[in-house]
Design a protein around this motif. Structure first.
Motif, PDB file in Angstrom:
ATOM      1  N   THR A 187      21.432 -28.850 -79.130  1.00 36.02           N
ATOM      2  CA  THR A 187      21.002 -29.368 -77.980  1.00 36.02           C
ATOM      3  C   THR A 187      22.203 -30.029 -77.156  1.00 36.02           C
ATOM      4  OG1 THR A 187      18.771 -29.761 -78.648  1.00 36.02           O
ATOM      5  CG2 THR A 187      19.499 -30.794 -76.533  1.00 36.02           C
ATOM      6  N   ALA A 188      22.778 -29.617 -76.001  1.00 36.92           N
ATOM      7  CA  ALA A 188      23.734 -30.014 -75.194  1.00 36.92           C
ATOM      8  C   ALA A 188      23.170 -31.193 -74.273  1.00 36.92           C
ATOM      9  CB  ALA A 188      24.531 -29.153 -74.366  1.00 36.92           C
ATOM     10  N   PRO A 189      23.993 -32.215 -74.042  1.00 35.16           N
ATOM     11  CA  PRO A 189      23.398 -33.291 -73.018  1.00 35.16           C
ATOM     12  C   PRO A 189      23.219 -32.926 -71.451  1.00 35.16           C
ATOM     13  CG  PRO A 189      25.624 -33.822 -73.857  1.00 35.16           C
ATOM     14  CD  PRO A 189      25.298 -32.721 -74.784  1.00 35.16           C
ATOM     15  N   LEU A 190      22.525 -31.786 -71.266  1.00 34.45           N
ATOM     16  CA  LEU A 190      22.328 -31.165 -70.052  1.00 34.45           C
ATOM     17  C   LEU A 190      21.068 -31.559 -69.645  1.00 34.45           C
ATOM     18  CD1 LEU A 190      23.855 -27.483 -70.430  1.00 34.45           C
ATOM     19  CD2 LEU A 190      24.572 -29.396 -68.830  1.00 34.45           C
ATOM     20  N   GLY A 191      20.742 -31.914 -68.232  1.00 37.81           N
ATOM     21  CA  GLY A 191      19.265 -31.971 -67.799  1.00 37.81           C
ATOM     22  C   GLY A 191      18.811 -33.247 -68.249  1.00 37.81           C
ATOM     23  N   ARG A 192      17.316 -32.970 -68.746  1.00 38.09           N
ATOM     24  CA  ARG A 192      16.668 -33.899 -69.444  1.00 38.09           C
ATOM     25  C   ARG A 192      17.279 -34.492 -70.654  1.00 38.09           C
ATOM     26  NH1 ARG A 192      11.576 -30.541 -68.359  1.00 38.09           N
ATOM     27  NH2 ARG A 192      10.986 -30.939 -65.868  1.00 38.09           N
ATOM     28  N   ALA A 193      17.885 -33.718 -71.398  1.00 38.08           N
ATOM     29  CA  ALA A 193      18.404 -33.978 -72.606  1.00 38.08           C
ATOM     30  C   ALA A 193      19.682 -35.000 -72.494  1.00 38.08           C
ATOM     31  CB  ALA A 193      19.214 -32.903 -73.389  1.00 38.08           C
ATOM     32  N   ALA A 194      20.224 -35.094 -71.176  1.00 34.26           N
ATOM     33  CA  ALA A 194      21.198 -36.163 -70.942  1.00 34.26           C
ATOM     34  C   ALA A 194      20.610 -37.323 -70.761  1.00 34.26           C
ATOM     35  CB  ALA A 194      22.071 -35.572 -69.581  1.00 34.26           C
ATOM     36  N   ASP A 195      19.311 -37.391 -70.499  1.00 40.57           N
ATOM     37  CA  ASP A 195      18.664 -38.813 -70.217  1.00 40.57           C
ATOM     38  C   ASP A 195      17.870 -38.995 -71.744  1.00 40.57           C
ATOM     39  OD1 ASP A 195      18.746 -38.122 -67.565  1.00 40.57           O
ATOM     40  OD2 ASP A 195      16.675 -37.284 -67.617  1.00 40.57           O
ATOM     41  N   ARG A 196      18.300 -38.539 -72.922  1.00 38.05           N
ATOM     42  CA  ARG A 196      17.708 -38.760 -74.006  1.00 38.05           C
ATOM     43  C   ARG A 196      18.865 -38.915 -75.103  1.00 38.05           C
ATOM     44  NH1 ARG A 196      13.873 -36.410 -70.954  1.00 38.05           N
ATOM     45  NH2 ARG A 196      11.991 -37.448 -71.223  1.00 38.05           N
TER      46      ARG A 196
END
Length: 408
Positions: A187-196
């Motif tokens: 999981t790369a820190p893109l989109g909603r993953a960047a928020d977590r």
């Protein structure tokens, strides 16, 4: 991108990932595109069918339809049929929540060849990550419906700190579903993953994850002829890289560098064109509403970056790496999502091993939050610390998917 490419051919969009709509029926906590509602100005079915003809003229062999959820586009079945008629293999990547037996048979009738269902852990983990109770059961049911309809079924998994413990048991579940292949990526820190940021792997977690994926790959092929494939942001040049990266019929394969804009292309629902579907908005080279596909592919510098990339474009650890010439910094969108530009990729197994030998590890600390747009990213800082540093108390699963403010 995991499909083996013949690099002797001239650059062309052989493998295209096409976001038909950003509408989605699941609010996934890790979604890079922040899917949910339709994009402004999404392509009509008529326009999409004209794009199919452009793809055929440029030698496209396979199109993967994504979203959001591609089946929520009103012309979904027509576009599948159009691709099939044009001699392009239609494939789907889906969360499967809305696929019942009726839709599965309609997709097969339209010509869908293969579908990859996103399964991100065992039931409790998957449903938490997808933020949708019952998602695991509906995805599993969708696999059965599509297999019954004659569609080749595979699976894909985004690995992070929430689900990394599930891999072996998840494989056993997927094997009972009759999958043909399983793609594993981080999981790369893109989109909603960047928020977590708490959800994301730390670079040293690769020392745990990569050997387990390799063991699963060997087991899956030997026992069930299931191909376990590393996504384009998992691995890099360790001794078993050819095993991790290769297809069973090509055991000599290894990472060949980023193929974005070389043999891979991404199309967004509003006609925006990128060299890879997961790249950030700054990599959009043009719109199919204003330009032909060939014009964007041939002329846009935003799509040509990987064609001309050299070691001189690398920086940090990657610039000094003994495999710099072969790797060229790994996955572009992943490196960019961490440090704000490509060319230095902390998500590298060789790098984590090299740091371990020095007695250190690299921790990613979020310094700047993502602005909240599709495929956006924040900004992390790499902090070196002793390899045996003790982590703080591990967060609970629900804390891992909770949105958090940046650490400064």
């Amino acid at each position: 991108m995991t499909r083996r490419q013949d690099l002797s051919q001239a650059h062309h969009p052989a493998y295209v990932v096409w976001e038909l709509t950003l509408a989605c029926d699941q609010p996934c906590t890790h979604c890079g595109s922040r899917a949910g509602e339709v994009r402004e100005g999404e392509l009509s079915t008529q326009k999409a069918l004209s794009v199919v003809q452009e793809l055929a003229a440029m030698g496209t062999r396979e199109v993967v339809l994504i979203g959001g959820e591609a089946y929520l586009h009103p012309g979904f079945l027509e576009i599948i049929a159009g691709l099939k008629a044009a001699g392009i293999r239609p494939v789907l990547t889906t969360g499967g929540r809305g696929i019942d037996r009726s839709l599965a048979f309609k997709m097969a009738g339209a010509g869908l060849y293969q579908a990859s269902v996103s399964i991100d852990g065992l039931e409790p983990t998957h449903d938490l990550m997808r933020a949708a109770r019952g998602s695991f059961q509906s995805a599993t049911a969708a696999m059965g419906f599509m297999r019954e309809a004659g569609i080749v079924v595979s699976a894909n998994t985004n690995v992070n700190r929430l689900n990394m413990g599930d891999l072996e048991d998840l494989f056993e579940h997927l094997r009972t579903q009759g999958i043909h292949a399983w793609q594993v990526q981080i999981t790369a820190p893109l989109g909603r993953a960047a928020d977590r940021p708490a959800m994301l792997l730390q670079p040293w977690d690769l020392l745990n994850v990569v050997p387990r994926v390799i063991a699963l790959k060997k087991k899956a092929w030997a026992e069930s002829r299931i191909a376990v494939m590393a996504g384009n942001n998992l691995g890099y040049f360790h001794p078993e890289e050819p095993v991790l990266r290769s297809l069973p019929e090509h055991p000599e394969d290894a990472w060949q560098g980023c193929n974005a804009g070389k043999f891979v292309m991404g199309i967004e629902a509003n006609g925006a064109v990128k060299g890879c579907p997961s790249l950030q908005p700054s990599y959009i080279g043009g719109s199919l509403k204003d330009s032909s596909l060939k014009q964007v592919w041939d002329e846009a510098p935003q799509l040509a970056f990987a064609r001309a990339r050299t070691v001189d474009d690398l920086w940090g650890f990657c610039r000094t790496c003994p495999f710099a010439q072969e790797c060229l910094g790994g996955c572009t969108f992943t490196a960019h999502s961490v440090l704000g530009r490509p060319g230095n990729n902390p998500y590298c197994y060789f790098r984590a091993r090299a740091q371990q030998k020095k007695g250190v590890r690299e921790r990613l600390v979020l310094r700047e939050a993502a602005p909240g747009q599709p495929f956006d990213n924040g900004r992390f800082e790499i902090v070196e610390e002793p390899f045996d540093a003790v982590d703080v108390k591990p967060p609970t699963p629900r804390e891992l998917v909770k949105k958090r403010a940046p650490t400064v």
